[in-house]
Scaffold this motif. Structure first.
Motif, PDB file in Angstrom:
ATOM      1  N   SER A 227       0.818  -1.215   0.000  1.00  0.00           N
ATOM      2  CA  SER A 227       0.000   0.000   0.000  1.00  0.00           C
ATOM      3  C   SER A 227       0.854   1.268   0.000  1.00  0.00           C
ATOM      4  O   SER A 227       0.425   2.297  -0.502  1.00  0.00           O
ATOM      5  CB  SER A 227      -0.954   0.003   1.193  1.00  0.00           C
ATOM      6  OG  SER A 227      -0.238   0.214   2.369  1.00  0.00           O
ATOM      7  N   ILE A 228       2.070   1.181   0.518  1.00  0.00           N
ATOM      8  CA  ILE A 228       2.910   2.391   0.593  1.00  0.00           C
ATOM      9  C   ILE A 228       3.203   2.948  -0.806  1.00  0.00           C
ATOM     10  O   ILE A 228       3.081   4.138  -1.049  1.00  0.00           O
ATOM     11  CB  ILE A 228       4.196   2.126   1.404  1.00  0.00           C
ATOM     12  CG1 ILE A 228       4.981   3.425   1.539  1.00  0.00           C
ATOM     13  CG2 ILE A 228       5.068   1.065   0.843  1.00  0.00           C
ATOM     14  CD1 ILE A 228       6.062   3.364   2.564  1.00  0.00           C
ATOM     15  N   ILE A 229       3.551   2.054  -1.741  1.00  0.00           N
ATOM     16  CA  ILE A 229       3.870   2.474  -3.110  1.00  0.00           C
ATOM     17  C   ILE A 229       2.611   3.036  -3.776  1.00  0.00           C
ATOM     18  O   ILE A 229       2.620   4.098  -4.384  1.00  0.00           O
ATOM     19  CB  ILE A 229       4.399   1.274  -3.933  1.00  0.00           C
ATOM     20  CG1 ILE A 229       5.577   0.619  -3.246  1.00  0.00           C
ATOM     21  CG2 ILE A 229       4.696   1.673  -5.362  1.00  0.00           C
ATOM     22  CD1 ILE A 229       6.915   1.087  -3.605  1.00  0.00           C
ATOM     23  N   VAL A 230       1.522   2.278  -3.618  1.00  0.00           N
ATOM     24  CA  VAL A 230       0.256   2.673  -4.245  1.00  0.00           C
ATOM     25  C   VAL A 230      -0.239   4.010  -3.687  1.00  0.00           C
ATOM     26  O   VAL A 230      -0.685   4.881  -4.438  1.00  0.00           O
ATOM     27  CB  VAL A 230      -0.779   1.552  -4.009  1.00  0.00           C
ATOM     28  CG1 VAL A 230      -2.163   2.017  -4.291  1.00  0.00           C
ATOM     29  CG2 VAL A 230      -0.462   0.374  -4.893  1.00  0.00           C
ATOM     30  N   GLU A 231      -0.123   4.187  -2.381  1.00  0.00           N
ATOM     31  CA  GLU A 231      -0.583   5.438  -1.765  1.00  0.00           C
ATOM     32  C   GLU A 231       0.228   6.627  -2.259  1.00  0.00           C
ATOM     33  O   GLU A 231      -0.313   7.717  -2.438  1.00  0.00           O
ATOM     34  CB  GLU A 231      -0.489   5.335  -0.241  1.00  0.00           C
ATOM     35  CG  GLU A 231      -1.615   4.519   0.357  1.00  0.00           C
ATOM     36  CD  GLU A 231      -1.435   4.262   1.833  1.00  0.00           C
ATOM     37  OE1 GLU A 231      -0.563   4.878   2.456  1.00  0.00           O
ATOM     38  OE2 GLU A 231      -2.177   3.422   2.364  1.00  0.00           O
ATOM     39  N   ILE A 232       1.513   6.416  -2.475  1.00  0.00           N
ATOM     40  CA  ILE A 232       2.356   7.527  -2.971  1.00  0.00           C
ATOM     41  C   ILE A 232       1.982   7.863  -4.411  1.00  0.00           C
ATOM     42  O   ILE A 232       1.794   9.030  -4.757  1.00  0.00           O
ATOM     43  CB  ILE A 232       3.856   7.180  -2.837  1.00  0.00           C
ATOM     44  CG1 ILE A 232       4.231   7.174  -1.349  1.00  0.00           C
ATOM     45  CG2 ILE A 232       4.729   8.166  -3.599  1.00  0.00           C
ATOM     46  CD1 ILE A 232       5.581   6.612  -1.057  1.00  0.00           C
ATOM     47  N   ILE A 233       1.839   6.843  -5.238  1.00  0.00           N
ATOM     48  CA  ILE A 233       1.548   7.089  -6.657  1.00  0.00           C
ATOM     49  C   ILE A 233       0.161   7.707  -6.838  1.00  0.00           C
ATOM     50  O   ILE A 233      -0.008   8.660  -7.599  1.00  0.00           O
ATOM     51  CB  ILE A 233       1.692   5.790  -7.480  1.00  0.00           C
ATOM     52  CG1 ILE A 233       3.161   5.376  -7.502  1.00  0.00           C
ATOM     53  CG2 ILE A 233       1.187   5.966  -8.908  1.00  0.00           C
ATOM     54  CD1 ILE A 233       3.446   4.052  -8.137  1.00  0.00           C
ATOM     55  N   PHE A 234      -0.835   7.174  -6.103  1.00  0.00           N
ATOM     56  CA  PHE A 234      -2.207   7.669  -6.277  1.00  0.00           C
ATOM     57  C   PHE A 234      -2.562   8.787  -5.305  1.00  0.00           C
ATOM     58  O   PHE A 234      -3.716   9.198  -5.241  1.00  0.00           O
ATOM     59  CB  PHE A 234      -3.202   6.513  -6.123  1.00  0.00           C
ATOM     60  CG  PHE A 234      -3.131   5.519  -7.238  1.00  0.00           C
ATOM     61  CD1 PHE A 234      -3.807   5.733  -8.426  1.00  0.00           C
ATOM     62  CD2 PHE A 234      -2.376   4.375  -7.125  1.00  0.00           C
ATOM     63  CE1 PHE A 234      -3.737   4.822  -9.463  1.00  0.00           C
ATOM     64  CE2 PHE A 234      -2.297   3.450  -8.146  1.00  0.00           C
ATOM     65  CZ  PHE A 234      -2.980   3.682  -9.324  1.00  0.00           C
ATOM     66  N   GLN A 235      -1.583   9.245  -4.545  1.00  0.00           N
ATOM     67  CA  GLN A 235      -1.764  10.332  -3.575  1.00  0.00           C
ATOM     68  C   GLN A 235      -2.925  10.059  -2.623  1.00  0.00           C
ATOM     69  O   GLN A 235      -3.771  10.920  -2.396  1.00  0.00           O
ATOM     70  CB  GLN A 235      -1.964  11.666  -4.296  1.00  0.00           C
ATOM     71  CG  GLN A 235      -0.729  12.064  -5.072  1.00  0.00           C
ATOM     72  CD  GLN A 235      -0.963  13.267  -5.944  1.00  0.00           C
ATOM     73  OE1 GLN A 235      -1.906  14.010  -5.763  1.00  0.00           O
ATOM     74  NE2 GLN A 235      -0.093  13.462  -6.915  1.00  0.00           N
ATOM     75  N   TRP A 236      -2.983   8.838  -2.123  1.00  0.00           N
ATOM     76  CA  TRP A 236      -3.993   8.452  -1.129  1.00  0.00           C
ATOM     77  C   TRP A 236      -3.332   8.567   0.240  1.00  0.00           C
ATOM     78  O   TRP A 236      -2.354   7.892   0.511  1.00  0.00           O
ATOM     79  CB  TRP A 236      -4.454   7.018  -1.401  1.00  0.00           C
ATOM     80  CG  TRP A 236      -5.511   6.512  -0.472  1.00  0.00           C
ATOM     81  CD1 TRP A 236      -5.352   5.577   0.496  1.00  0.00           C
ATOM     82  CD2 TRP A 236      -6.885   6.897  -0.443  1.00  0.00           C
ATOM     83  NE1 TRP A 236      -6.544   5.355   1.120  1.00  0.00           N
ATOM     84  CE2 TRP A 236      -7.501   6.160   0.577  1.00  0.00           C
ATOM     85  CE3 TRP A 236      -7.657   7.810  -1.168  1.00  0.00           C
ATOM     86  CZ2 TRP A 236      -8.846   6.283   0.890  1.00  0.00           C
ATOM     87  CZ3 TRP A 236      -8.997   7.938  -0.869  1.00  0.00           C
ATOM     88  CH2 TRP A 236      -9.577   7.175   0.149  1.00  0.00           C
ATOM     89  N   ARG A 237      -3.842   9.430   1.104  1.00  0.00           N
ATOM     90  CA  ARG A 237      -3.131   9.762   2.342  1.00  0.00           C
ATOM     91  C   ARG A 237      -3.393   8.719   3.438  1.00  0.00           C
ATOM     92  O   ARG A 237      -4.061   8.992   4.436  1.00  0.00           O
ATOM     93  CB  ARG A 237      -3.569  11.163   2.776  1.00  0.00           C
ATOM     94  CG  ARG A 237      -2.733  11.788   3.839  1.00  0.00           C
ATOM     95  CD  ARG A 237      -1.799  12.836   3.299  1.00  0.00           C
ATOM     96  NE  ARG A 237      -1.034  13.406   4.427  1.00  0.00           N
ATOM     97  CZ  ARG A 237       0.222  13.103   4.636  1.00  0.00           C
ATOM     98  NH1 ARG A 237       0.871  12.313   3.831  1.00  0.00           N
ATOM     99  NH2 ARG A 237       0.861  13.638   5.655  1.00  0.00           N
ATOM    100  N   GLY A 238      -2.851   7.535   3.248  1.00  0.00           N
ATOM    101  CA  GLY A 238      -3.001   6.475   4.245  1.00  0.00           C
ATOM    102  C   GLY A 238      -1.763   6.370   5.121  1.00  0.00           C
ATOM    103  O   GLY A 238      -0.895   7.251   5.089  1.00  0.00           O
ATOM    104  N   LEU A 239      -1.690   5.271   5.875  1.00  0.00           N
ATOM    105  CA  LEU A 239      -0.560   5.079   6.806  1.00  0.00           C
ATOM    106  C   LEU A 239       0.795   5.046   6.096  1.00  0.00           C
ATOM    107  O   LEU A 239       1.754   5.639   6.561  1.00  0.00           O
ATOM    108  CB  LEU A 239      -0.738   3.744   7.534  1.00  0.00           C
ATOM    109  CG  LEU A 239      -1.382   3.762   8.909  1.00  0.00           C
ATOM    110  CD1 LEU A 239      -1.394   2.369   9.491  1.00  0.00           C
ATOM    111  CD2 LEU A 239      -0.639   4.683   9.847  1.00  0.00           C
TER     112      LEU A 239
END
Lengths: 285, 246
Positions: A227-239
């Motif tokens: 999820s870390i990679i995906v959150e950075i690419i899609f700018q999803w502000r998760g953990l």
């Protein structure tokens, strides 16, 4: 009881590791933090904020009650917000991955030709790292087709993550299914003339659901990793995204809390998976 | 499928060796116009950069893979200690390690540990070592039931002697079968970390760094991502095919 004791010991170890990690910094941690910190904070204030003015033992056994060095927000609430977003993404991904994996398993169960296709497809998905696959999805579905907004939408990141996980899950689950098939009642059900879908869902998937649940419980760690990679690419502000930002800006209080929370969640989900597995397969307990 | 995997890996390693030979001055090279498939933001040829990036990625993962194998061998040896309390602790530790999100933990500890190499090593230790240990564990259980191992124990050989003379050579041989899987995991870990800017602090590009650079120019210059992503995808696919066929 044994498992609960084991879990408490591991929880405590994680807590101490996270709380004492700051002493790994070279020299005096407080001085190092003052030099490293991106914001100008007087050394005494930083010492107090990071609880470094207390003794090591006191720090290890006390709750982290600090504010973020960068955003000045309460670290717990910052991480809490991220946790809710990550949970949304994780649940969506789990659902999608489970559906894709079961679909591929069904296809490989009903025909040999589809089995070959499913294997090749899963191999291709597993070989495509998230940071290669996610920009392609973003380029096609957000920029070209405009179906999903670039940020603030968990659907596209969940698809990216679930495609990647399906590649691995299908291979593991199909191996488990192959091991289970000879001892299952599937061949008998087939001989009685039941349809392939009834045989698959009633005599293969349902009895082995416990094994699958146990496996899914251990996959939360993989999910958070991805999820870390995906959150950075899609700018999803998760953990993952919050942790990555905290690492880049040397926001130590947030890193500490993220580390504790992420590890505890993973361990809890693993235990939950085991409990479900034991409930569904009583012979294991 | 298997032939494709072998051909690609063969071609890839030969190209990588050439890139390694010319690595210090690779940025000064200019290719003929027909062979130039695009440039990155600093005006460097993407195809040469991709080859150099492959070499840099492997330069990091090979020593780390070796460290992981040594660690896994050592921990597997502890499995031979046949005491219930110890076995319980051993199993708990391995179960816990294999379920933790190693990538996030390594990322957190990268701030405290400093060096970039340690971050990749820690992440790999979390992501690869538990699998290796489980693999070696199953091998050890199989080997311990062999007659020659029983005989060695009956003749008075110590646990260490049995491990060194009888178990270790067979375990070392089994590394060949797990090698493609090991490379896949390490490659994904290293490239993911370098994509986040945490893997290599050298001036050279790795695949992950190349993709990170190309991410910001996805619409204007998609070939940067293409030359970072396609060879990585083909290499991972080849290793996956080989690991499945073993």
């Amino acid at each position: 009881m044994k498992n609960a004791a084991r879990l408490i010991v591991v929880f405590a170890l994680v807590w101490f590791a996270a709380r004492s990690a700051v002493y790994l910094l070279p020299g005096n941690p407080a001085d190092f933090l003052v030099h490293e910190s991106l914001v100008q904070i007087p050394p005494e204030v930083l010492r107090q904020k990071m609880q470094l003015d207390q003794s090591v033992w006191h720090r290890l056994f006390s709750l982290p009650r600090t504010v973020s060095l960068i955003s000045k927000q309460n670290s717990w609430s910052l991480v809490g917000e991220g946790f809710i977003k990550s949970l949304t993404l994780a649940m969506l991904t789990l659902m999608l991955s489970a559906c894709f994996s079961v679909f591929l398993l069904y296809m490989s169960f009903v025909s040999k030709r589809w089995k070959k296709f499913s294997e090749s497809f899963s191999l291709t998905l597993a070989s495509m790292p998230l940071f290669v696959f996610s920009p392609i999805l973003l380029l096609v579905f957000s920029f070209r087709l405009g179906w999903f907004p670039v940020a603030r939408n968990p659907v596209l990141p969940a698809f990216a993550l679930s495609f990647y996980l399906t590649g691995f899950w299908f291979r593991t689950l199909s191996r488990k299914m192959e091991a289970y098939l000879p001892q299952s009642a599937a061949s008998g059900a087939r001989a009685r003339g039941l349809s392939e879908s009834r045989v698959f869902f009633g005599y293969v998937l349902y009895p082995s659901l416990g094994t699958f649940m146990g496996f899914l419980g251990t996959q939360i760690g993989t999910l958070l990793n991805g999820s870390i990679i995906v959150e950075i690419i899609f700018q999803w502000r998760g953990l993952g995204s919050i942790l990555s930002d905290a690492v880049m800006s040397r926001d130590y209080p947030v890193i500490e809390i993220c580390l504790i929370l992420v590890t505890w969640i993973t361990l809890l989900s693993q235990q939950l998976g085991y409990i479900l597995q034991r409930k569904m397969e009583p012979r294991l307990s | 499928m298997k032939t494709f995997a072998r051909l690609w890996l063969g071609f890839f390693f030969v190209s990588m060796m050439i890139a390694a030979y010319f690595s210090p001055e690779i940025e000064a090279f200019t290719l003929p116009r027909t062979l130039q498939f695009g440039f990155d933001v600093f005006g460097r040829s993407c195809i040469l950069l991709s080859l150099d990036a492959a070499f840099q990625s492997f330069k990091i993962i090979v020593p780390i893979g070796f460290c992981c194998l040594v660690l896994a061998f050592f921990v597997s040896f502890l499995k031979t200690i046949d005491r219930p309390v110890f076995q319980f602790g051993w199993n708990t530790a391995i179960d816990t390690f294999s379920s933790l999100p190693g990538f996030l933990i390594a990322l957190s500890f990268s701030v405290f540990l400093g060096g970039q190499f340690w971050t990749v090593l820690l992440a790999s230790a979390f992501l690869v070592v538990p699998y290796l240990i489980r693999f070696f564990e199953s091998q050890i259980i199989q080997l311990q039931s062999q007659e020659y191992v029983f005989s060695a124990g009956a003749l008075g050989a110590t646990r260490m002697q049995i491990f060194r003379r009888h178990l270790l050579p067979d375990l070392a041989r089994s590394v060949v079968s797990i090698f493609p899987f090991l490379m896949t995991r390490l490659l994904i870990t290293e490239t993911s970390l370098s994509f986040l800017g945490l893997s290599s602090d050298s001036a050279h590009e790795t695949w992950g760094k190349l993709l990170y650079q190309g991410k910001d120019y996805l619409l204007e210059a998609p070939w940067i991502c293409f030359f970072g992503g396609l060879p990585l995808f083909l290499t991972l696919l080849s290793f996956h095919i080989l690991s499945r066929s073993e």
